[in-house]
Write a protein that holds these residues in place. Structure first.
Motif, short mmCIF file in Angstrom:
data_model
loop_
_atom_site.label_atom_id
_atom_site.label_comp_id
_atom_site.label_asym_id
_atom_site.label_seq_id
_atom_site.Cartn_x
_atom_site.Cartn_y
_atom_site.Cartn_z
N LEU A 1 -5.84 4.71 1.53
CA LEU A 1 -4.53 4.10 1.78
C LEU A 1 -3.75 4.89 2.83
CD1 LEU A 1 -3.46 3.32 -1.92
CD2 LEU A 1 -4.26 1.69 -0.20
N TYR A 2 -3.81 6.21 2.75
CA TYR A 2 -3.04 7.06 3.67
C TYR A 2 -3.47 6.87 5.12
CZ TYR A 2 -1.39 11.34 5.93
OH TYR A 2 -0.83 12.24 6.80
N PHE A 3 -4.77 6.89 5.36
CA PHE A 3 -5.23 6.72 6.73
C PHE A 3 -5.02 5.30 7.23
CE2 PHE A 3 -7.78 10.58 5.63
CZ PHE A 3 -7.24 11.40 6.61
N ARG A 4 -5.03 4.33 6.32
CA ARG A 4 -4.69 2.96 6.72
C ARG A 4 -3.21 2.88 7.12
NH1 ARG A 4 -7.29 -1.70 5.35
NH2 ARG A 4 -5.32 -2.62 4.67
N LEU A 5 -2.36 3.59 6.39
CA LEU A 5 -0.94 3.57 6.72
C LEU A 5 -0.67 4.23 8.07
CD1 LEU A 5 0.81 4.34 3.30
CD2 LEU A 5 1.09 2.29 4.70
N VAL B 1 6.02 8.36 2.70
CA VAL B 1 5.66 8.05 1.32
C VAL B 1 6.01 9.23 0.41
CG1 VAL B 1 3.31 8.96 1.38
CG2 VAL B 1 3.84 6.99 -0.08
N THR B 2 6.11 10.43 0.99
CA THR B 2 6.37 11.61 0.18
C THR B 2 7.79 11.67 -0.36
OG1 THR B 2 6.87 12.88 2.17
CG2 THR B 2 4.63 13.00 1.33
N PHE B 3 8.72 10.84 0.13
CA PHE B 3 10.02 10.85 -0.53
C PHE B 3 10.16 9.74 -1.55
CE2 PHE B 3 12.15 7.34 1.53
CZ PHE B 3 11.78 7.35 2.86
N ASN C 1 7.57 18.60 -1.77
CA ASN C 1 6.59 17.85 -1.01
C ASN C 1 7.25 16.77 -0.15
OD1 ASN C 1 3.82 17.23 -0.35
ND2 ASN C 1 4.02 15.41 -1.63
N ALA C 2 8.46 16.38 -0.53
CA ALA C 2 9.18 15.37 0.24
C ALA C 2 9.63 15.88 1.61
CB ALA C 2 10.41 14.88 -0.55
N THR C 3 9.45 17.18 1.86
CA THR C 3 9.77 17.71 3.19
C THR C 3 8.67 17.44 4.20
OG1 THR C 3 8.80 19.89 2.69
CG2 THR C 3 11.14 19.57 2.17
N GLU D 1 0.83 -1.20 0.00
CA GLU D 1 0.00 0.00 0.00
C GLU D 1 0.87 1.25 0.00
OE1 GLU D 1 -2.56 -0.34 3.35
OE2 GLU D 1 -3.87 -1.83 2.41
N PHE D 2 2.01 1.19 0.65
CA PHE D 2 2.95 2.31 0.70
C PHE D 2 3.41 2.67 -0.71
CE2 PHE D 2 7.21 4.07 1.05
CZ PHE D 2 7.12 4.95 2.12
N ILE D 3 3.82 1.68 -1.50
CA ILE D 3 4.32 1.92 -2.85
C ILE D 3 3.20 2.40 -3.77
CG2 ILE D 3 5.35 0.82 -4.88
CD1 ILE D 3 6.87 -1.01 -2.94
#
Length: 308
Positions: free
Chosen positions: A237-241, A253-255, A105-107, A15-17
């Motif tokens: 997916l985000y809230f599951r993570l 996930v943003t990087f 956004n990776a910050t 789910e992360f990928i």
């Protein structure tokens, strides 16, 4: 037994990928949609269509009682995690390349770690402080370099960088807010309610700034894609993570997303990736990995005795 936020990597890495690939594509669709709709109407449509997509799924899964019970914090999360940062990024992609926007956004994990330290009392050890300093150094280098080296497109580029950083800060606040007030609520209820809150927050700007000329089918297709794929499905997916991997790793996930975003920008928009951009991105990613404790987590798995 695994506590919340510490489940094995194998349970959430897929789910992360997938989330990274979807959020990487959001910068492309954002650019295509905002070019004809304008930034704020594009965001209003994005969150509105995402709500329409998610609502029947939530009802079918029986999560309406959870949303009804916790609607205030859930809808506030929609403003923090969707309406405001979406609007800032949508404006930014009109002035800098989508690849550069995704690198900024990776910050998000850097801001997330700082907010969790200040608000939730999360411990930041010496190695993580080094990571924070390294990550923000990468941002400073990226902003400092001449326009030709970083994919600037207009004279408002420096303001666009600032907008991206403010948006990333809101994402960091939202992650800790979710952890503090929304833990235990079904992810589908949180995702649906947050998009509804964002829709209500964006309703007036969307109507007020609606374009005089009806956008073409390509722009509508971009809005549909960013609403369903990059918002509706992605936020489930985000809230599951957050629930399964913890807020710091969910934000990480943003990087990975910039890898996809840069590829999409090169393939579909003809954007040029400079060595300076890649070098700064590497600095940001390394800092993010340190600041979120991912490297420390590997060390902890290698030496179980240290976890006692």
């Amino acid at each position: 037994m695994n506590s919340p936020g510490t489940q094995p990597v194998s349970t959430w890495i897929g789910e992360f990928i997938l989330l990274a690939a979807l959020w990487g594509a959001s910068f492309l669709f954002m650019r295509l949609g905002a070019a004809e709709f304008g930034p704020l109407p594009m965001v209003g449509l994005r969150v509105g269509l995402a709500t329409v997509f998610l609502w029947p799924i939530m009802m079918r899964q029986g999560h309406w009682p959870a949303l009804r019970q916790h609607w205030r914090p859930i809808m506030l999360a929609g403003l923090l995690n969707s309406a405001i940062p979406f609007a800032l990024f949508a404006w930014a992609v009109m002035h800098i390349q989508t690849g550069l926007t995704s690198i900024l956004n990776a910050t998000v994990p850097l801001f997330g770690a700082l907010v969790a330290w200040i608000w939730l009392g999360d411990r930041i050890n010496r190695l993580r402080w080094v990571g924070l300093a390294l990550g923000f150094l990468g941002v400073a280098l990226l902003a400092w370099q001449a326009p030709a080296g970083t994919g600037f497109k207009t004279d408002h580029a420096h303001w666009a960088i600032a907008a991206c950083l403010v948006a990333s800060g809101f994402y960091g606040v939202s992650a800790s807010f979710t952890r503090r007030y929304l833990t235990g609520i079904p992810p589908l209820a949180t995702a649906t309610g947050s998009q509804l809150g964002a829709t209500l927050g964006m309703a007036l700007p969307t109507v007020w700034l609606w374009p005089a000329t009806m956008p073409g089918l390509g722009a509508w297709a971009a809005i549909a894609a960013i609403a369903v794929l990059c918002t509706g499905i992605a936020y489930i997916l985000y809230f599951r993570l957050i629930a399964h991997a913890g807020p710091s790793r969910a934000l990480a996930v943003t990087f990975i997303a910039p890898v996809f975003a840069v590829f999409y920008g090169m393939l579909f928009l003809g954007e040029v990736v400079t060595p300076w951009m890649m070098g700064c991105a590497l600095v940001i990613v390394c800092g993010t990995m340190l600041s979120t404790g991912l490297i420390r987590a590997r060390q902890a798995r290698a030496t179980p005795a240290e976890r006692a």
